[in-house]
Design a protein around this motif. Structure first.
Motif, PDB file in Angstrom:
ATOM      1  N   UNK A 183       3.506  12.004  10.669  1.00 31.15           N
ATOM      2  CA  UNK A 183       3.560  13.342  10.580  1.00 31.15           C
ATOM      3  C   UNK A 183       4.176  14.097  10.933  1.00 31.15           C
ATOM      4  N   UNK A 184       4.622  15.332  10.089  1.00 32.55           N
ATOM      5  CA  UNK A 184       5.494  16.443  10.475  1.00 32.55           C
ATOM      6  C   UNK A 184       4.689  18.143  10.964  1.00 32.55           C
ATOM      7  N   UNK A 185       5.140  18.086  11.985  1.00 30.25           N
ATOM      8  CA  UNK A 185       3.415  19.666  12.241  1.00 30.25           C
ATOM      9  C   UNK A 185       4.420  19.854  13.899  1.00 30.25           C
ATOM     10  N   UNK A 186       4.707  21.243  13.360  1.00 31.85           N
ATOM     11  CA  UNK A 186       4.965  21.696  15.387  1.00 31.85           C
ATOM     12  C   UNK A 186       3.868  22.089  15.874  1.00 31.85           C
ATOM     13  N   UNK A 187       2.551  21.881  15.825  1.00 36.78           N
ATOM     14  CA  UNK A 187       1.411  21.132  16.939  1.00 36.78           C
ATOM     15  C   UNK A 187       0.794  20.382  16.215  1.00 36.78           C
ATOM     16  N   UNK A 188       0.353  19.356  17.094  1.00 27.95           N
ATOM     17  CA  UNK A 188      -0.788  18.225  16.676  1.00 27.95           C
ATOM     18  C   UNK A 188      -2.125  18.272  17.601  1.00 27.95           C
ATOM     19  N   UNK A 189      -3.630  18.313  17.073  1.00 26.28           N
ATOM     20  CA  UNK A 189      -4.445  18.469  18.240  1.00 26.28           C
ATOM     21  C   UNK A 189      -5.266  16.634  17.641  1.00 26.28           C
ATOM     22  N   UNK A 190      -5.620  15.975  18.418  1.00 18.49           N
ATOM     23  CA  UNK A 190      -6.237  14.770  18.252  1.00 18.49           C
ATOM     24  C   UNK A 190      -7.403  15.148  18.928  1.00 18.49           C
ATOM     25  N   UNK A 191      -9.011  14.885  18.806  1.00 14.57           N
ATOM     26  CA  UNK A 191      -9.394  15.225  19.276  1.00 14.57           C
ATOM     27  C   UNK A 191     -11.003  14.468  18.937  1.00 14.57           C
ATOM     28  N   UNK A 192     -11.695  13.322  19.595  1.00 12.48           N
ATOM     29  CA  UNK A 192     -12.517  12.833  18.730  1.00 12.48           C
ATOM     30  C   UNK A 192     -13.943  13.374  18.735  1.00 12.48           C
ATOM     31  N   UNK A 202      -1.415  20.348  12.570  1.00 13.32           N
ATOM     32  CA  UNK A 202      -2.616  19.754  12.025  1.00 13.32           C
ATOM     33  C   UNK A 202      -3.399  18.614  13.777  1.00 13.32           C
ATOM     34  N   UNK A 203      -4.847  19.169  13.065  1.00 15.42           N
ATOM     35  CA  UNK A 203      -5.824  19.103  13.344  1.00 15.42           C
ATOM     36  C   UNK A 203      -6.818  17.840  13.070  1.00 15.42           C
ATOM     37  N   UNK A 204      -7.239  17.096  13.797  1.00 19.73           N
ATOM     38  CA  UNK A 204      -8.144  15.289  13.712  1.00 19.73           C
ATOM     39  C   UNK A 204      -8.672  15.658  14.749  1.00 19.73           C
ATOM     40  N   UNK A 205     -10.128  16.360  13.883  1.00 16.30           N
ATOM     41  CA  UNK A 205     -11.140  15.835  14.909  1.00 16.30           C
ATOM     42  C   UNK A 205     -12.303  15.335  14.828  1.00 16.30           C
ATOM     43  N   UNK A 206     -13.569  15.459  15.412  1.00 19.39           N
ATOM     44  CA  UNK A 206     -14.847  15.247  15.301  1.00 19.39           C
ATOM     45  C   UNK A 206     -14.797  13.391  15.190  1.00 19.39           C
ATOM     46  N   UNK A 207     -14.064  12.456  15.237  1.00 17.52           N
ATOM     47  CA  UNK A 207     -14.363  11.565  14.546  1.00 17.52           C
ATOM     48  C   UNK A 207     -13.175  11.476  12.919  1.00 17.52           C
ATOM     49  N   UNK A 239       1.133  -1.176   0.123  1.00 19.03           N
ATOM     50  CA  UNK A 239       0.648   0.143   0.033  1.00 19.03           C
ATOM     51  C   UNK A 239       0.562   1.324  -0.074  1.00 19.03           C
ATOM     52  N   UNK A 240       0.225   2.404  -0.267  1.00 17.85           N
ATOM     53  CA  UNK A 240       0.874   3.532  -0.756  1.00 17.85           C
ATOM     54  C   UNK A 240       1.285   4.455   0.729  1.00 17.85           C
ATOM     55  N   UNK A 241       2.077   4.569   0.738  1.00 23.16           N
ATOM     56  CA  UNK A 241       2.221   6.051   2.313  1.00 23.16           C
ATOM     57  C   UNK A 241       1.587   7.199   2.282  1.00 23.16           C
ATOM     58  N   UNK A 242       1.100   7.159   3.687  1.00 23.43           N
ATOM     59  CA  UNK A 242       0.722   9.155   3.398  1.00 23.43           C
ATOM     60  C   UNK A 242       1.851   9.730   4.605  1.00 23.43           C
ATOM     61  N   UNK A 243       2.141  10.912   4.163  1.00 27.24           N
ATOM     62  CA  UNK A 243       3.023  12.401   4.781  1.00 27.24           C
ATOM     63  C   UNK A 243       2.276  13.227   4.493  1.00 27.24           C
ATOM     64  N   UNK A 244       1.886  14.341   5.926  1.00 29.40           N
ATOM     65  CA  UNK A 244       1.350  15.169   5.936  1.00 29.40           C
ATOM     66  C   UNK A 244       2.211  15.864   6.778  1.00 29.40           C
TER      67      UNK A 244
END
Length: 72
Positions: free
Chosen positions: A63-72, A40-45, A30-35
Motif C-alpha cells: 500500500x502506497x498512500x499519503x494517509x491510511x485509516x484503518x478502523x473496524x 486509503x480508508x479501510x473501515x467497517x470490517x 498467489x497474486x500480489x495486491x498493490x494499492x
C-alpha cells in the motif's frame, strides 16, 4: 498468477465487509495486491488479504498512500 493493481487518483474507500483479496489453492504462487492512493480508508470490517491453501506462496500486499485509516 493474477495480480491486483489499484491506482486511485484521490482516495480509495473499502467498507462494510468488502474485500480485496488474492489467493491460490494449488502449487502456483498467489497474486500480489498493490494499492496506490493519496488516501486509503479501510473501515467497517473491510479486509485486504492474500492467502495460500496449497503448496504455493501467498502474494504480497503493498500500500502506497499519503494517509491510511484503518478502523473496524
Amino acid at each position: 498468477m493474477g495480480s491486483i493493481n489499484i491506482n486511485a487518483q484521490n482516495s480509495l474507500i473499502a467498507s462494510n465487509n468488502s474485500q480485496i483479496s488474492a489467493e491460490t489453492k494449488g502449487e502456483g504462487n498467489g497474486g500480489d495486491i498493490q494499492v496506490t492512493a493519496d488516501f486509503f480508508n479501510l473501515i467497517n470490517n473491510a479486509k485486504i488479504s492474500t492467502n495460500s491453501e496449497g503448496l504455493g506462496q501467498a502474494g504480497n500486499i503493498t500500500v502506497k498512500a499519503g494517509q491510511i485509516n484503518l478502523d473496524r
